[in-house]
Write a protein that holds these residues in place. Structure first.
Motif, PDB file in Angstrom:
ATOM      1  N   HIS A  87     122.113  -4.471  91.208  1.00 30.28           N
ATOM      2  CA  HIS A  87     123.142  -3.934  92.212  1.00 30.28           C
ATOM      3  C   HIS A  87     124.068  -5.211  92.402  1.00 30.28           C
ATOM      4  CE1 HIS A  87     120.864  -0.199  91.935  1.00 30.28           C
ATOM      5  NE2 HIS A  87     119.745  -0.853  92.252  1.00 30.28           N
ATOM      6  N   TRP A  88     125.316  -5.114  92.668  1.00 24.59           N
ATOM      7  CA  TRP A  88     126.136  -6.165  92.949  1.00 24.59           C
ATOM      8  C   TRP A  88     127.229  -5.667  93.929  1.00 24.59           C
ATOM      9  CZ3 TRP A  88     125.075 -10.904  90.618  1.00 24.59           C
ATOM     10  CH2 TRP A  88     124.156 -10.832  89.274  1.00 24.59           C
ATOM     11  N   LEU A  89     127.275  -6.626  95.152  1.00 27.71           N
ATOM     12  CA  LEU A  89     128.367  -6.620  95.982  1.00 27.71           C
ATOM     13  C   LEU A  89     128.879  -7.789  95.797  1.00 27.71           C
ATOM     14  CD1 LEU A  89     126.675  -4.819  99.194  1.00 27.71           C
ATOM     15  CD2 LEU A  89     128.271  -3.714  97.444  1.00 27.71           C
ATOM     16  N   VAL A  90     130.398  -7.791  95.645  1.00 22.63           N
ATOM     17  CA  VAL A  90     131.099  -9.207  95.531  1.00 22.63           C
ATOM     18  C   VAL A  90     132.043  -9.290  96.563  1.00 22.63           C
ATOM     19  CG1 VAL A  90     132.398 -10.276  93.795  1.00 22.63           C
ATOM     20  CG2 VAL A  90     130.560  -8.807  93.030  1.00 22.63           C
ATOM     21  N   PHE A  91     132.252 -10.486  96.878  1.00 22.93           N
ATOM     22  CA  PHE A  91     133.211 -10.929  98.031  1.00 22.93           C
ATOM     23  C   PHE A  91     134.054 -12.016  97.349  1.00 22.93           C
ATOM     24  CE2 PHE A  91     129.668  -8.739 100.136  1.00 22.93           C
ATOM     25  CZ  PHE A  91     130.177  -7.988 100.951  1.00 22.93           C
ATOM     26  N   GLY A 150     131.250  -9.384 105.105  1.00 19.45           N
ATOM     27  CA  GLY A 150     130.091  -9.376 104.686  1.00 19.45           C
ATOM     28  C   GLY A 150     129.413  -8.116 104.066  1.00 19.45           C
ATOM     29  N   ALA A 151     128.184  -8.186 104.022  1.00 18.79           N
ATOM     30  CA  ALA A 151     127.283  -6.760 103.688  1.00 18.79           C
ATOM     31  C   ALA A 151     126.532  -6.420 104.626  1.00 18.79           C
ATOM     32  CB  ALA A 151     126.280  -7.342 102.448  1.00 18.79           C
ATOM     33  N   PHE A 152     126.710  -4.882 104.690  1.00 19.49           N
ATOM     34  CA  PHE A 152     125.914  -4.152 105.642  1.00 19.49           C
ATOM     35  C   PHE A 152     124.937  -3.521 104.484  1.00 19.49           C
ATOM     36  CE2 PHE A 152     124.812  -0.274 108.020  1.00 19.49           C
ATOM     37  CZ  PHE A 152     124.302  -0.879 109.030  1.00 19.49           C
ATOM     38  N   VAL A 153     123.559  -3.697 104.870  1.00 22.07           N
ATOM     39  CA  VAL A 153     122.609  -2.966 104.218  1.00 22.07           C
ATOM     40  C   VAL A 153     121.468  -2.212 104.983  1.00 22.07           C
ATOM     41  CG1 VAL A 153     120.682  -3.201 102.257  1.00 22.07           C
ATOM     42  CG2 VAL A 153     122.765  -4.885 102.310  1.00 22.07           C
ATOM     43  N   HIS A 154     121.315  -0.858 104.577  1.00 21.15           N
ATOM     44  CA  HIS A 154     120.477  -0.306 105.357  1.00 21.15           C
ATOM     45  C   HIS A 154     119.483   0.703 104.670  1.00 21.15           C
ATOM     46  CE1 HIS A 154     119.174   3.483 108.131  1.00 21.15           C
ATOM     47  NE2 HIS A 154     118.534   2.491 108.549  1.00 21.15           N
ATOM     48  N   LEU A 155     117.961   0.267 104.801  1.00 22.51           N
ATOM     49  CA  LEU A 155     117.021   0.785 104.091  1.00 22.51           C
ATOM     50  C   LEU A 155     116.342   1.926 105.151  1.00 22.51           C
ATOM     51  CD1 LEU A 155     115.824  -2.224 102.316  1.00 22.51           C
ATOM     52  CD2 LEU A 155     116.400  -0.488 101.312  1.00 22.51           C
ATOM     53  N   ALA A 156     116.472   3.399 104.804  1.00 26.36           N
ATOM     54  CA  ALA A 156     115.584   4.144 105.516  1.00 26.36           C
ATOM     55  C   ALA A 156     114.203   4.209 105.169  1.00 26.36           C
ATOM     56  CB  ALA A 156     116.249   5.799 105.058  1.00 26.36           C
ATOM     57  N   LEU A 165     119.184  -6.484  94.875  1.00 27.07           N
ATOM     58  CA  LEU A 165     120.591  -6.373  95.408  1.00 27.07           C
ATOM     59  C   LEU A 165     121.314  -7.772  95.350  1.00 27.07           C
ATOM     60  CD1 LEU A 165     123.222  -4.794  96.625  1.00 27.07           C
ATOM     61  CD2 LEU A 165     122.011  -5.031  98.839  1.00 27.07           C
ATOM     62  N   HIS A 166     122.326  -8.064  94.730  1.00 28.42           N
ATOM     63  CA  HIS A 166     122.857  -9.348  94.900  1.00 28.42           C
ATOM     64  C   HIS A 166     124.047  -9.273  95.693  1.00 28.42           C
ATOM     65  CE1 HIS A 166     120.561 -10.829  91.422  1.00 28.42           C
ATOM     66  NE2 HIS A 166     120.476  -9.427  91.044  1.00 28.42           N
ATOM     67  N   LEU A 167     124.227 -10.311  96.534  1.00 26.05           N
ATOM     68  CA  LEU A 167     125.371 -10.630  97.367  1.00 26.05           C
ATOM     69  C   LEU A 167     126.012 -11.595  97.095  1.00 26.05           C
ATOM     70  CD1 LEU A 167     123.945  -9.554 100.877  1.00 26.05           C
ATOM     71  CD2 LEU A 167     124.725  -8.257  99.280  1.00 26.05           C
ATOM     72  N   VAL A 168     127.158 -11.592  96.387  1.00 29.59           N
ATOM     73  CA  VAL A 168     128.014 -12.596  95.740  1.00 29.59           C
ATOM     74  C   VAL A 168     129.154 -13.147  96.652  1.00 29.59           C
ATOM     75  CG1 VAL A 168     128.831 -13.691  93.464  1.00 29.59           C
ATOM     76  CG2 VAL A 168     127.207 -11.660  93.484  1.00 29.59           C
ATOM     77  N   PHE A 169     129.203 -14.292  96.773  1.00 29.44           N
ATOM     78  CA  PHE A 169     130.377 -14.902  97.404  1.00 29.44           C
ATOM     79  C   PHE A 169     131.111 -15.804  96.755  1.00 29.44           C
ATOM     80  CE2 PHE A 169     127.068 -13.380 100.446  1.00 29.44           C
ATOM     81  CZ  PHE A 169     127.881 -12.324 101.144  1.00 29.44           C
ATOM     82  N   ILE A 170     132.151 -15.432  96.342  1.00 28.11           N
ATOM     83  CA  ILE A 170     133.247 -16.549  95.329  1.00 28.11           C
ATOM     84  C   ILE A 170     134.322 -17.103  95.963  1.00 28.11           C
ATOM     85  CG2 ILE A 170     134.123 -16.424  93.132  1.00 28.11           C
ATOM     86  CD1 ILE A 170     132.714 -14.299  92.170  1.00 28.11           C
ATOM     87  N   GLY A 171     134.147 -18.512  95.779  1.00 23.32           N
ATOM     88  CA  GLY A 171     135.624 -18.958  96.407  1.00 23.32           C
ATOM     89  C   GLY A 171     136.846 -18.738  95.420  1.00 23.32           C
ATOM     90  N   GLY A 200     130.904 -21.595  93.408  1.00 26.29           N
ATOM     91  CA  GLY A 200     132.406 -22.287  93.220  1.00 26.29           C
ATOM     92  C   GLY A 200     132.677 -22.857  94.489  1.00 26.29           C
ATOM     93  N   GLY A 201     134.175 -23.374  94.367  1.00 29.84           N
ATOM     94  CA  GLY A 201     134.670 -24.192  95.431  1.00 29.84           C
ATOM     95  C   GLY A 201     134.880 -23.547  96.701  1.00 29.84           C
ATOM     96  N   GLY A 202     135.861 -22.535  96.714  1.00 35.60           N
ATOM     97  CA  GLY A 202     136.128 -21.661  97.844  1.00 35.60           C
ATOM     98  C   GLY A 202     136.594 -22.456  99.115  1.00 35.60           C
TER      99      GLY A 202
END
Length: 435
Positions: A87-91, A150-156, A165-171, A200-202
């Motif tokens: 699973h991918w959340l990309v910023f 950013g990411a908000f993740v909630h596990l019941a 779960l991948h949180l990807v931050f690309i510049g 990356g640079g970002g």
């Protein structure tokens, strides 16, 4: 002229445009945070926790926005190294990119999305996990004041996420600074692996705060892969709180940025907690990396293991300062802390300072640190068996660092860690052929 006033003015200009600006509790916390930043200024070597990593130069430095390749290419390369079902959340440039994000079928009882969206859909849940700037170092106070997403993740309760779960931050272009805040809330008996990528640079300056709340018997593994370009300044904090029987693992792999600082800490708020802090850093040229860790054994029967290793080359500097506190009530604590550094050049520098602060009397604790070069006797042993000197050094360097990678439980993430290590080492392609 000092930049502190400019940062305060920037926050005031952006305040009404930041996500959640209409929420009174968030407006108050942001106001308190920017006031704290203005009062403290950038950390300098006069502060004990920053004596090896002064940020005084940021008080005079204007930030520029560097260029970077299109984020879709960076993401495609990254995703190719992992399984299809992840699973991918990309910023991109600090903002959520839904077009690039693929979360697939999340298990019932799990929510994962952008913090900016959660501030609208679940403000009460965000408020409980958001944190404040109280007692924070000034970079992380600035993060709270300016965090845009950013990411908000909630596990019941009882939810188990099988794939990471991948949180990807690309510049990319257009951002001289980014400020990200990730919130991971794990209810009782839930389980997940979260992989945080910075590529990356970002932005020239990036601050990241990742907060983890692990309820009773929850199991959370957090892996951070930092591989930003040479001009980046990466200031990050990972903070967790563990309830009774909770498990939290932090794997920090740092291979990029001209200056990277990682503050990682957890607190055992219940009995029988367990944590693993595991880290590897490789710096060369004139780069600088700093890991500061804190494990608070506040309750009995806690177990912690902490292992960091550094590869330091060129004129670079690696810093580790780890602290374990065992409270008076934390009887039957079992804690081990270790940091080892390998100097790969005559001008490389490593500072290692492990600390134990123990107030209980029924404990089992140990700590240690080493800084040294490759053993010449061991090199001779390999050379006597037909291996040339360069290859022998590469073998020893890889073997020294790979022990950290092997502690990562998830196979695909572990493989990615090996790849990053090999790509950062001289002769890594030759070593990869032997895998």
């Amino acid at each position: 002229m000092s930049t502190i006033d400019a940062w305060v003015a920037r926050q005031r200009e952006r305040a009404s445009q930041l996500p959640g600006a209409a929420l009174p509790w968030l407006a108050r916390r942001r106001a308190d945070a920017i006031a704290r930043f203005a009062d403290l200024g950038w950390p300098t070597s006069r502060l004990e926790g920053w004596r090896h990593t002064s940020l005084a130069f940021l008080d005079q430095q204007a930030l520029a926005a560097p260029a970077f390749a299109h984020p879709a290419f960076a993401l495609a390369t990254l995703r190719a190294a992992f399984d299809e079902g992840d699973h991918w959340l990309v910023f991109v440039n600090g903002r959520f990119a839904p077009v690039l994000s693929v979360t697939g079928m999340l298990p019932a009882g799990m929510k994962a999305g952008a913090l900016s969206e959660a501030l609208n859909s679940a403000p009460d849940a965000v408020e409980a996990a958001f944190g404040s700037a109280d007692d924070s170092a000034s970079p992380y106070a600035l993060n709270l004041a300016l965090c845009n997403d950013g990411a908000f993740v909630h596990l019941a309760r009882g939810t188990a996420l099988e794939q990471p779960l991948h949180l990807v931050f690309i510049g990319a272009t257009g951002a001289a600074d980014t400020h990200l805040r990730n919130l991971i809330v794990a209810d009782a008996n839930s389980e997940a692996t979260v992989v945080e990528h910075h590529v990356g640079g970002g932005a020239t300056l990036g601050t990241v705060v990742t907060r983890v709340q692990a309820a009773q018997d929850a199991r959370i593994t957090h892996v951070k892969l930092q591989q930003q370009d040479a001009q980046a300044i990466h200031l990050a904090q990972i903070e967790a709180e563990q309830a009774r029987g909770a498990y939290f693992a932090s794997h920090s792999l740092s291979f990029g940025a001209r200056l990277a600082r990682n503050d990682i800490r957890t607190r055992f708020a219940g009995e029988g907690c367990e944590t693993l802090f595991n880290g590897l850093y490789h710096v060369d040229g004139r780069r600088h990396v700093d890991h500061h860790t804190l494990i608070e054994h506040a309750r009995p029967l806690g177990t912690s293991r902490e292992y960091y290793r550094g590869l330091v080359n060129g004129n670079a500097r690696g810093v580790f300062a780890g602290r374990i506190i065992v409270a008076q009530d934390a009887q039957r604590t079992d804690a081990i802390q270790r940091c080892d550094n390998l100097l790969l050049s005559r001008l490389a520098e490593a500072d290692a300072r492990p600390e134990l602060e123990i107030y209980a009397d029924d404990v089992k604790c140990a700590h240690g640190a080493t800084v040294g070069q490759i053993d010449e006797d061991a090199l001779f042993y390999l050379r006597a068996r037909g291996i040339d000197t360069d290859h022998a050094r590469q073998l020893f360097t890889y073997a020294f660092a790979a022990e950290v990678i092997e502690r990562i439980a998830h196979a695909a993430v572990r493989k990615r860690g090996r790849g990053l290590l090999l790509s950062s080492l001289p002769g890594g392609a030759r070593m990869e052929a032997l895998q």
